[in-house]
Design a protein around this motif. Structure first.
Motif, mmCIF file in Angstrom:
data_model
loop_
_atom_site.group_PDB
_atom_site.id
_atom_site.type_symbol
_atom_site.label_atom_id
_atom_site.label_comp_id
_atom_site.label_asym_id
_atom_site.label_seq_id
_atom_site.Cartn_x
_atom_site.Cartn_y
_atom_site.Cartn_z
ATOM 1 N N UNK A 162 17.408 32.809 35.727
ATOM 2 C CA UNK A 162 16.546 32.100 34.889
ATOM 3 C C UNK A 162 16.173 30.689 35.501
ATOM 4 N N UNK A 163 14.764 30.746 35.804
ATOM 5 C CA UNK A 163 14.124 29.601 36.535
ATOM 6 C C UNK A 163 13.837 28.621 35.347
ATOM 7 N N UNK A 164 13.511 28.955 34.139
ATOM 8 C CA UNK A 164 13.171 28.073 33.071
ATOM 9 C C UNK A 164 13.233 29.046 31.776
ATOM 10 N N UNK B 41 10.354 30.483 25.902
ATOM 11 C CA UNK B 41 9.769 31.423 26.728
ATOM 12 C C UNK B 41 10.598 31.334 28.089
ATOM 13 N N UNK B 42 10.948 32.334 28.840
ATOM 14 C CA UNK B 42 11.722 32.475 29.869
ATOM 15 C C UNK B 42 10.935 32.914 31.161
ATOM 16 N N UNK B 43 11.274 32.312 32.352
ATOM 17 C CA UNK B 43 10.538 32.561 33.314
ATOM 18 C C UNK B 43 12.019 33.032 34.340
ATOM 19 N N UNK C 129 14.924 41.404 43.061
ATOM 20 C CA UNK C 129 14.075 42.438 43.233
ATOM 21 C C UNK C 129 13.026 42.802 42.479
ATOM 22 N N UNK C 130 12.957 42.001 41.308
ATOM 23 C CA UNK C 130 11.852 41.923 40.561
ATOM 24 C C UNK C 130 11.451 40.311 40.225
ATOM 25 N N UNK C 131 10.749 39.463 41.082
ATOM 26 C CA UNK C 131 10.584 38.214 40.850
ATOM 27 C C UNK C 131 9.639 37.660 39.728
ATOM 28 N N UNK C 132 9.808 36.629 39.399
ATOM 29 C CA UNK C 132 8.635 36.021 38.442
ATOM 30 C C UNK C 132 8.415 36.738 37.253
ATOM 31 N N UNK C 133 9.366 37.143 36.511
ATOM 32 C CA UNK C 133 9.110 37.730 35.168
ATOM 33 C C UNK C 133 9.013 36.766 33.992
#
Length: 188
Positions: A111-113, A133-135, A146-150
């Motif tokens: 989790x980036x943010x 909201x989650x990035x 394998x699935x980036x920036x969701x």
């Protein structure tokens, strides 16, 4: 006739009873009690107390739930549904996803943010409030994305941050497509 005159001139047995007005303290207490009762009744019938989250730990708490959910190499479906909003309704869909060979390639999330957003944003995304909201990335077994920036959502319920149902339903829909299935995943 005034009360004072009535009391001094009339024998006790013949005095007319004049009701006393309640004092300001009594009226204030009654109004306060009524306000509390009205507030309790207008809370939508929910008698549960409001639990607040710690703003300083939102990202960490959301990360824990996302990592538990997306570590699909761990096949414990009960652990997965426990971190999803209304997770019990998705148990069958999650069991199917966990049984597929492709699920072993996912080993968690980064989790980036995770930022708490306004109630109106939550409502527009069909996520109960409060929400964040989650990035995030879904990671492979080697730790690389394998699935980036969701972009997804989390909702705070019963004292913990859960992966929003809309977030996992989108991903279960993509999973169904890769499996050649059509329609909405069960529980979504």
């Amino acid at each position: 006739m005034t009360r004072a005159a009535q009391r001094s001139d009339t024998p006790r047995a013949y005095r007319q009873r004049v009701p006393r007005r309640p004092g300001r303290t009594t009226v204030g207490a009654l109004l306060g009690a009524m306000a509390i009762a009205i507030a309790a009744c207008s809370s939508g019938g929910n008698s549960a107390t409001t639990v607040t989250y710690n703003p300083a730990t939102v990202q960490t708490d959301v990360s824990t739930s996302y990592n538990t959910l997306f570590n699909l190499a761990n096949k414990d479906v009960n652990a997965k549904v426990a971190v999803i909003q209304d997770g019990a309704t998705l148990k069958t869909a999650m069991s199917q996803a966990l049984a597929a060979p492709i699920s072993s390639s996912s080993a968690g999330a980064t989790v980036h943010s995770a930022s708490v957003v306004s109630d109106s944003t939550c409502t527009s995304k069909h996520v109960p409030t409060p929400c964040a909201a989650v990035n995030y990335d879904i990671n492979g077994t080697n730790g690389a994305a394998i699935l980036p920036n969701n972009t997804g959502y989390a909702t705070f319920q019963n004292g913990k941050w859960l992966v929003a149902k809309v977030t996992i339903c989108v991903l279960l829909g993509l999973f169904n497509q890769t499996e050649g299935k059509s329609g909405t995943p069960q529980g979504c």
